[in-house]
Design a protein around this motif. Structure first.
Motif, PDB file in Angstrom:
ATOM      1  N   LYS A   1      28.050  83.969 -19.264  1.00  0.00           N
ATOM      2  CA  LYS A   1      27.858  83.967 -17.820  1.00  0.00           C
ATOM      3  C   LYS A   1      27.251  85.289 -17.349  1.00  0.00           C
ATOM      4  O   LYS A   1      26.344  85.313 -16.515  1.00  0.00           O
ATOM      5  N   GLU A   2      27.749  86.409 -17.885  1.00  0.00           N
ATOM      6  CA  GLU A   2      27.237  87.715 -17.474  1.00  0.00           C
ATOM      7  C   GLU A   2      25.812  87.959 -17.947  1.00  0.00           C
ATOM      8  O   GLU A   2      25.046  88.648 -17.275  1.00  0.00           O
ATOM      9  N   THR A   3      25.420  87.406 -19.090  1.00  0.00           N
ATOM     10  CA  THR A   3      24.054  87.601 -19.559  1.00  0.00           C
ATOM     11  C   THR A   3      23.060  86.751 -18.776  1.00  0.00           C
ATOM     12  O   THR A   3      21.870  87.071 -18.743  1.00  0.00           O
ATOM     13  N   GLU A   4      23.518  85.690 -18.138  1.00  0.00           N
ATOM     14  CA  GLU A   4      22.629  84.866 -17.319  1.00  0.00           C
ATOM     15  C   GLU A   4      22.362  85.507 -15.964  1.00  0.00           C
ATOM     16  O   GLU A   4      21.348  85.223 -15.336  1.00  0.00           O
ATOM     17  N   ASN A   5      23.252  86.363 -15.493  1.00  0.00           N
ATOM     18  CA  ASN A   5      23.140  86.952 -14.155  1.00  0.00           C
ATOM     19  C   ASN A   5      22.735  88.419 -14.211  1.00  0.00           C
ATOM     20  O   ASN A   5      23.324  89.255 -13.536  1.00  0.00           O
ATOM     21  N   VAL A   6      21.710  88.729 -14.976  1.00  0.00           N
ATOM     22  CA  VAL A   6      21.246  90.115 -15.090  1.00  0.00           C
ATOM     23  C   VAL A   6      20.439  90.459 -13.850  1.00  0.00           C
ATOM     24  O   VAL A   6      19.541  89.727 -13.446  1.00  0.00           O
ATOM     25  N   GLN A   7      20.791  91.574 -13.217  1.00  0.00           N
ATOM     26  CA  GLN A   7      20.074  92.013 -12.026  1.00  0.00           C
ATOM     27  C   GLN A   7      19.098  93.125 -12.401  1.00  0.00           C
ATOM     28  O   GLN A   7      19.447  94.034 -13.152  1.00  0.00           O
ATOM     29  N   LYS A   8      17.888  93.032 -11.876  1.00  0.00           N
ATOM     30  CA  LYS A   8      16.895  94.059 -12.146  1.00  0.00           C
ATOM     31  C   LYS A   8      17.194  95.304 -11.329  1.00  0.00           C
ATOM     32  O   LYS A   8      17.661  95.231 -10.194  1.00  0.00           O
ATOM     33  N   ILE A   9      16.912  96.454 -11.919  1.00  0.00           N
ATOM     34  CA  ILE A   9      17.107  97.729 -11.242  1.00  0.00           C
ATOM     35  C   ILE A   9      15.862  98.012 -10.414  1.00  0.00           C
ATOM     36  O   ILE A   9      14.737  97.848 -10.905  1.00  0.00           O
TER      37      ILE A   9
ATOM     38  N   ARG B   1      15.088 103.255 -11.295  1.00  0.00           N
ATOM     39  CA  ARG B   1      14.657 103.382 -12.687  1.00  0.00           C
ATOM     40  C   ARG B   1      13.860 104.667 -12.901  1.00  0.00           C
ATOM     41  O   ARG B   1      14.050 105.378 -13.893  1.00  0.00           O
ATOM     42  N   ASP B   2      12.983 105.010 -11.949  1.00  0.00           N
ATOM     43  CA  ASP B   2      12.216 106.250 -12.037  1.00  0.00           C
ATOM     44  C   ASP B   2      13.126 107.476 -11.989  1.00  0.00           C
ATOM     45  O   ASP B   2      12.925 108.445 -12.716  1.00  0.00           O
TER      46      ASP B   2
ATOM     47  N   MET C   1      16.260 107.590 -12.959  1.00  0.00           N
ATOM     48  CA  MET C   1      16.953 107.645 -14.247  1.00  0.00           C
ATOM     49  C   MET C   1      16.043 108.239 -15.321  1.00  0.00           C
ATOM     50  O   MET C   1      16.478 109.032 -16.160  1.00  0.00           O
ATOM     51  N   HIS C   2      14.772 107.873 -15.291  1.00  0.00           N
ATOM     52  CA  HIS C   2      13.820 108.394 -16.271  1.00  0.00           C
ATOM     53  C   HIS C   2      13.621 109.905 -16.094  1.00  0.00           C
ATOM     54  O   HIS C   2      13.557 110.647 -17.070  1.00  0.00           O
ATOM     55  N   ARG C   3      13.543 110.366 -14.826  1.00  0.00           N
ATOM     56  CA  ARG C   3      13.400 111.802 -14.580  1.00  0.00           C
ATOM     57  C   ARG C   3      14.616 112.566 -15.092  1.00  0.00           C
ATOM     58  O   ARG C   3      14.477 113.641 -15.683  1.00  0.00           O
ATOM     59  N   ALA C   4      15.812 112.024 -14.864  1.00  0.00           N
ATOM     60  CA  ALA C   4      17.029 112.673 -15.364  1.00  0.00           C
ATOM     61  C   ALA C   4      17.025 112.723 -16.883  1.00  0.00           C
ATOM     62  O   ALA C   4      17.383 113.741 -17.487  1.00  0.00           O
ATOM     63  N   TYR C   5      16.594 111.653 -17.517  1.00  0.00           N
ATOM     64  CA  TYR C   5      16.519 111.614 -18.981  1.00  0.00           C
ATOM     65  C   TYR C   5      15.556 112.681 -19.493  1.00  0.00           C
ATOM     66  O   TYR C   5      15.869 113.412 -20.430  1.00  0.00           O
ATOM     67  N   GLU C   6      14.386 112.777 -18.868  1.00  0.00           N
ATOM     68  CA  GLU C   6      13.392 113.761 -19.300  1.00  0.00           C
ATOM     69  C   GLU C   6      13.924 115.185 -19.112  1.00  0.00           C
ATOM     70  O   GLU C   6      13.686 116.050 -19.949  1.00  0.00           O
ATOM     71  N   LEU C   7      14.646 115.434 -18.016  1.00  0.00           N
ATOM     72  CA  LEU C   7      15.229 116.746 -17.772  1.00  0.00           C
ATOM     73  C   LEU C   7      16.217 117.110 -18.882  1.00  0.00           C
ATOM     74  O   LEU C   7      16.136 118.187 -19.461  1.00  0.00           O
TER      75      LEU C   7
END
Length: 52
Positions: A21-29, A34-35, A37-43
């Motif tokens: 049930k949880e894999t069927e209801n995936v919500q997009k970020i 997302r950008d 999160m990517h900046r934090a990862y790069e930092l």
């Protein structure tokens, strides 16, 4: 030396239904989140220096 990884247990019953049930209801970020999160990862990638 590392120990071998144990096999992943197979889900059955209520756990299997909940997982499906949880894999069927995936919500997009949203793109902005997302950008961010990517900046934090790069930092963190830039400041993480591990001596060998």
């Amino acid at each position: 030396m590392a120990r071998p990884i144990k096999p992943t247990p197979i889900l059955t019953g209520r756990d299997a239904r909940r997982f499906e049930k949880e894999t069927e209801n995936v919500q997009k970020i949203p793109r902005e989140e997302r950008d961010e999160m990517h900046r934090a990862y790069e930092l963190f990638k830039r400041i993480a220096v591990f001596p060998l």
